[in-house]
Enzyme design. Structure first.
Site, PDB file in Angstrom:
ATOM      1  N   ILE A  81       0.885  -1.169   0.000  1.00  0.00           N
ATOM      2  CA  ILE A  81       0.000   0.000   0.000  1.00  0.00           C
ATOM      3  C   ILE A  81       0.916   1.210   0.000  1.00  0.00           C
ATOM      4  O   ILE A  81       1.834   1.305   0.820  1.00  0.00           O
ATOM      5  CB  ILE A  81      -0.978  -0.004   1.196  1.00  0.00           C
ATOM      6  CG1 ILE A  81      -1.967   1.167   1.100  1.00  0.00           C
ATOM      7  CG2 ILE A  81      -0.252  -0.048   2.523  1.00  0.00           C
ATOM      8  CD1 ILE A  81      -3.138   1.060   2.060  1.00  0.00           C
ATOM      9  N   VAL A  83       1.419   5.602  -1.152  1.00  0.00           N
ATOM     10  CA  VAL A  83       0.926   6.916  -1.570  1.00  0.00           C
ATOM     11  C   VAL A  83       2.120   7.695  -2.100  1.00  0.00           C
ATOM     12  O   VAL A  83       3.213   7.636  -1.532  1.00  0.00           O
ATOM     13  CB  VAL A  83       0.287   7.665  -0.382  1.00  0.00           C
ATOM     14  CG1 VAL A  83      -0.081   9.098  -0.750  1.00  0.00           C
ATOM     15  CG2 VAL A  83      -0.938   6.916   0.133  1.00  0.00           C
ATOM     16  N   GLU A 115       2.632  -6.941   6.974  1.00  0.00           N
ATOM     17  CA  GLU A 115       3.943  -6.755   7.570  1.00  0.00           C
ATOM     18  C   GLU A 115       4.338  -5.299   7.406  1.00  0.00           C
ATOM     19  O   GLU A 115       3.991  -4.667   6.400  1.00  0.00           O
ATOM     20  CB  GLU A 115       5.021  -7.622   6.896  1.00  0.00           C
ATOM     21  CG  GLU A 115       4.887  -9.103   7.146  1.00  0.00           C
ATOM     22  CD  GLU A 115       3.967  -9.800   6.164  1.00  0.00           C
ATOM     23  OE1 GLU A 115       3.603 -10.953   6.438  1.00  0.00           O
ATOM     24  OE2 GLU A 115       3.601  -9.211   5.136  1.00  0.00           O
ATOM     25  N   ASN A 120       9.300   2.115  10.312  1.00  0.00           N
ATOM     26  CA  ASN A 120       8.325   2.921   9.581  1.00  0.00           C
ATOM     27  C   ASN A 120       7.260   3.435  10.559  1.00  0.00           C
ATOM     28  O   ASN A 120       6.137   2.947  10.602  1.00  0.00           O
ATOM     29  CB  ASN A 120       7.701   2.098   8.445  1.00  0.00           C
ATOM     30  CG  ASN A 120       6.889   2.947   7.497  1.00  0.00           C
ATOM     31  OD1 ASN A 120       6.506   4.071   7.811  1.00  0.00           O
ATOM     32  ND2 ASN A 120       6.602   2.406   6.327  1.00  0.00           N
ATOM     33  N   TYR A 127      -1.592   2.136  11.078  1.00  0.00           N
ATOM     34  CA  TYR A 127      -2.181   0.816  11.308  1.00  0.00           C
ATOM     35  C   TYR A 127      -2.743   0.699  12.726  1.00  0.00           C
ATOM     36  O   TYR A 127      -3.844   0.174  12.920  1.00  0.00           O
ATOM     37  CB  TYR A 127      -1.153  -0.280  11.047  1.00  0.00           C
ATOM     38  CG  TYR A 127      -0.679  -0.328   9.605  1.00  0.00           C
ATOM     39  CD1 TYR A 127      -1.558  -0.166   8.544  1.00  0.00           C
ATOM     40  CD2 TYR A 127       0.656  -0.533   9.316  1.00  0.00           C
ATOM     41  CE1 TYR A 127      -1.122  -0.208   7.230  1.00  0.00           C
ATOM     42  CE2 TYR A 127       1.112  -0.585   7.999  1.00  0.00           C
ATOM     43  CZ  TYR A 127       0.217  -0.416   6.969  1.00  0.00           C
ATOM     44  OH  TYR A 127       0.650  -0.454   5.667  1.00  0.00           O
TER      45      TYR A 127
END
Length: 163
Positions: A81, A83, A115, A120, A127
């Site tokens: 995912i 951006v 994962e 990060n 999340y």
């Protein structure tokens, strides 16, 4: 970012479309800019060929993000995912994640697994904000500048997907 710019970003219409081969050039431009160890174009092509749920997000026709979801029985594995770098920090990642969860839920998944690098912090915060919980660690999962980096494994029940 000021409050009005943040609100405008949240309310701007996003168009979610299935990923196709014509998207790969724009995807690779984002992927190579936001990751030190990006997926290859072949990784995306193979994911589409395998029938994974591969989506792009566009605003005003411009591709600004994408996701790859691998359904497996009643669980979805969020594989990628992303951006565009210049669009990060404006709520687009949250919108992509909510869409990914809803696509998965509608497709019959009852949970989502992913994962993430422990380094990060921005992704981890996103999340955790959406109810994902750490359920494990994969040692040496990611390539790193020096050696390998572990991955945290996160999971969330999908029940009702809410912001």
């Amino acid at each position: 970012m000021n409050v009005l710019a943040s609100l405008a970003a949240e309310l701007a219409p996003l168009e979610f479309l299935p990923m196709n081969g014509r998207d790969l050039e724009a995807i690779m431009a984002i992927e190579t800019r936001v990751y030190p160890f990006p997926w290859s174009q072949g990784n995306f092509a193979d994911s589409m060929k395998a029938g994974y749920a591969c989506w792009v997000a566009r605003e005003g026709g411009q591709l600004l993000g994408y996701m790859v979801l691998m359904p497996s029985l009643d669980e979805t594995h969020l594989l990628n995912i992303s951006v565009a770098a210049e669009r990060q920090g404006r709520g687009y990642g949250a919108r992509l994640l909510r869409f990914a969860m809803e696509v998965s839920r509608v497709g019959g998944a009852t949970s989502m697994l992913l994962e993430v690098r422990p380094s990060n912090a921005r992704a981890l915060a996103l999340y955790k904000n959406y109810g994902f919980q750490v359920i494990g660690r994969r040692k040496g999962y990611y390539p790193a500048t020096e050696g390998r980096e572990d991955a945290l494994v996160l999971r969330r029940d999908l029940g009702e997907v809410a912001a």
